[in-house]
Write a protein that holds these residues in place. Structure first.
Motif, PDB file in Angstrom:
ATOM      1  N   ALA A 193       0.733  -1.299  -0.055  1.00  0.00           N
ATOM      2  CA  ALA A 193       0.032  -0.089  -0.187  1.00  0.00           C
ATOM      3  C   ALA A 193       0.722   1.209  -0.048  1.00  0.00           C
ATOM      4  CB  ALA A 193      -0.848   0.009   1.225  1.00  0.00           C
ATOM      5  N   GLU A 194       1.967   1.229   0.716  1.00  0.00           N
ATOM      6  CA  GLU A 194       2.682   2.552   0.846  1.00  0.00           C
ATOM      7  C   GLU A 194       3.403   2.815  -0.561  1.00  0.00           C
ATOM      8  OE1 GLU A 194       6.709   4.343   3.293  1.00  0.00           O
ATOM      9  OE2 GLU A 194       5.982   2.516   3.858  1.00  0.00           O
ATOM     10  N   GLY A 209       2.153   1.903  -3.447  1.00  0.00           N
ATOM     11  CA  GLY A 209       1.163   2.373  -4.269  1.00  0.00           C
ATOM     12  C   GLY A 209       0.728   3.761  -3.944  1.00  0.00           C
ATOM     13  N   ARG A 210       0.722   4.079  -2.515  1.00  0.00           N
ATOM     14  CA  ARG A 210       0.286   5.622  -2.359  1.00  0.00           C
ATOM     15  C   ARG A 210       1.290   6.639  -2.846  1.00  0.00           C
ATOM     16  NH1 ARG A 210      -3.737   7.793  -2.095  1.00  0.00           N
ATOM     17  NH2 ARG A 210      -4.696   5.727  -0.987  1.00  0.00           N
ATOM     18  N   LYS A 211       2.725   6.354  -2.894  1.00  0.00           N
ATOM     19  CA  LYS A 211       3.448   7.251  -3.619  1.00  0.00           C
ATOM     20  C   LYS A 211       3.211   7.503  -5.105  1.00  0.00           C
ATOM     21  CE  LYS A 211       7.336   5.944  -0.353  1.00  0.00           C
ATOM     22  NZ  LYS A 211       8.762   5.265  -0.182  1.00  0.00           N
ATOM     23  N   SER A 245       0.124   9.471  -5.719  1.00  0.00           N
ATOM     24  CA  SER A 245       0.444  10.929  -5.574  1.00  0.00           C
ATOM     25  C   SER A 245       1.059  11.544  -6.850  1.00  0.00           C
ATOM     26  CB  SER A 245       1.290  11.205  -4.388  1.00  0.00           C
ATOM     27  OG  SER A 245       2.523  10.639  -4.659  1.00  0.00           O
ATOM     28  N   ILE A 252      -2.968   2.278 -11.085  1.00  0.00           N
ATOM     29  CA  ILE A 252      -2.680   3.615 -10.259  1.00  0.00           C
ATOM     30  C   ILE A 252      -3.622   4.558 -10.688  1.00  0.00           C
ATOM     31  CG2 ILE A 252      -1.008   5.180 -10.091  1.00  0.00           C
ATOM     32  CD1 ILE A 252      -0.574   3.035  -8.339  1.00  0.00           C
ATOM     33  N   GLU A 296     -10.753   7.403  -5.875  1.00  0.00           N
ATOM     34  CA  GLU A 296     -10.519   8.173  -4.720  1.00  0.00           C
ATOM     35  C   GLU A 296     -11.421   9.527  -5.058  1.00  0.00           C
ATOM     36  OE1 GLU A 296      -6.514   8.176  -3.316  1.00  0.00           O
ATOM     37  OE2 GLU A 296      -6.857   6.297  -2.555  1.00  0.00           O
ATOM     38  N   HIS A 302      -0.050  -3.145  -6.315  1.00  0.00           N
ATOM     39  CA  HIS A 302       0.404  -1.977  -5.444  1.00  0.00           C
ATOM     40  C   HIS A 302      -0.672  -0.942  -5.392  1.00  0.00           C
ATOM     41  CE1 HIS A 302       1.906  -0.640  -9.038  1.00  0.00           C
ATOM     42  NE2 HIS A 302       2.540   0.570  -8.578  1.00  0.00           N
ATOM     43  N   ALA A 352      -3.165  -0.310  -2.160  1.00  0.00           N
ATOM     44  CA  ALA A 352      -3.279   1.220  -1.438  1.00  0.00           C
ATOM     45  C   ALA A 352      -4.568   1.705  -1.483  1.00  0.00           C
ATOM     46  CB  ALA A 352      -2.602   2.346  -2.607  1.00  0.00           C
ATOM     47  N   ALA A 369      -6.944   2.413   2.162  1.00  0.00           N
ATOM     48  CA  ALA A 369      -7.422   3.335   2.403  1.00  0.00           C
ATOM     49  C   ALA A 369      -9.144   3.292   2.798  1.00  0.00           C
ATOM     50  CB  ALA A 369      -7.573   4.397   1.087  1.00  0.00           C
TER      51      ALA A 369
END
Length: 346
Positions: free
Chosen positions: A19-20, A22-24, A27, A62, A69, A91, A95, A99
């Motif tokens: 998840a981390e 994927g979050r990058k 963004s 992604i 979201e 990933h 993420a 969430a």
């Protein structure tokens, strides 16, 4: 496989610890998707989708995470699955799941997995279904309609299946019908509409409409200018050679490529190969599209004439039997065969 299904958080992804990462990437993608980010800024505070139950059957990447979201930011209650057994970016799925958004997708699903994921995305914890569907290829729409037909006397589930996937769908529908005899009728009644993003999915919808079997409104996203003229053409131009290189690590330059079909997807595919300095041939049944291919500098021929010489074959039509087993038997050793359309049977 990371699987959690609880009343407050349910998902099924390959590895939630991704998840981390994927979050990058999400963004980064947000900077490349200003339209969605502007939508969040403009409509986020007023929550125009507050409480609306939205199900998505769309490649779990992604970029899709940014869409998901955005829908949540606008107030929607979202559940998601992929529309392809291979396209999920694990990933990205992790993420979204981390969430707190229900997502059921991982790269390398079996057909049973795939349709179970579609079922999970269509089914809220209280057993209800969605009010709106974001569909890609029409699979979610198909499942609801076939389930509804079964509950209203159709014997399709007992007919001979044309593919392994069709048999999987029938097995799922039989199981659901046994446990919840009027489930799909209740789901269909609450669906306000579906948006469909692929050419083949739109053809399915038009066929159902012509037969008088379409159960709810449908928005043809595929034929919007920003989709068909941009994603189908420029998106395929970007992704075709990228996919071939990632899968096979081969040099495209100098090879002879055969592109089957010269619609928007075929145009992007031919340009993709030509930009890598491949020599490109095109087959096309529509005379106008064939003339376009000719005037773009491509040799227009038939697939039969290309079998013994072409190094790369690409199907772009959305139809089956474009390349057959007989065709493959006549190809050069180590010829590359790929499909940039939606369906396995293509």
């Amino acid at each position: 496989m990371t699987e959690t299904i609880t009343p407050t958080l349910d998902y099924k992804v390959a590895d939630i610890t991704l998840a981390e990462f994927g979050r990058k990437e999400i963004s980064i993608a947000e900077h490349e998707m200003p339209g969605l980010m502007a939508t969040r800024e403009k409509y986020g505070p007023s929550k125009p989708l507050a409480g609306v139950k939205i199900m998505g059957s769309l490649h779990m990447t992604i970029q899709t995470a940014v869409l998901i979201e955005t829908l949540v930011e606008l107030g929607a209650d979202v559940r998601w699955c992929s529309c392809n057994i291979y396209s999920t970016q694990d990933h990205a799925a992790a993420a979204v799941a981390a969430a707190g958004i229900p997502v059921f997708a991982w790269k390398g699903e079996t057909l049973d997995d795939y349709w179970d994921c579609t079922w999970n995305a269509l089914t809220w914890p209280d057993g209800s279904g969605p009010e709106q569907i974001v569909d890609d290829g029409g699979d979610a729409t198909l499942l609801i309609h076939k389930g509804f037909e079964l509950e209203n006397g159709s014997d399709w589930v007992n007919s001979d299946s044309e593919s392994e996937e069709e048999e999987v769908i029938k097995k799922l529908l039989k199981k659901t019908h046994l446990e919840k005899p009027i489930h799909w009728s209740k789901v269909a009644e609450k669906v306000v509409g579906v948006s469909e993003e692929t050419t083949t999915g739109v053809l399915r919808l038009l066929q159902m409409q012509d037969e008088g079997n379409l159960l709810f409104q449908a928005i043809n996203v595929n034929d919007s200018v920003t989709k068909s003229k941009f994603d189908n053409n420029y998106g395929c131009r970007h992704s075709l050679v990228d996919g071939i290189k990632r899968a096979l690590d081969v040099l495209i330059s100098g090879k002879l490529a055969m592109v089957c079909g010269y619609g928007d997807v075929g145009k992007g595919s031919a340009d993709s190969l030509a930009n890598e300095k491949a020599r490109v041939m095109v087959s096309e049944v529509d005379p106008i599209c064939a003339l376009q291919a000719c005037m773009s500098g491509y040799q227009v021929t038939t697939i039969e004439d290309a079998l013994e010489t072409a190094d790369i074959f690409v199907t772009t039509t959305g139809n089956k039997d474009i390349i057959t087993a007989e065709h493959i038997s006549k190809m050069k050793d180590q010829a590359i065969v790929c499909n940039i359309g939606h369906f396995d049977n293509e």
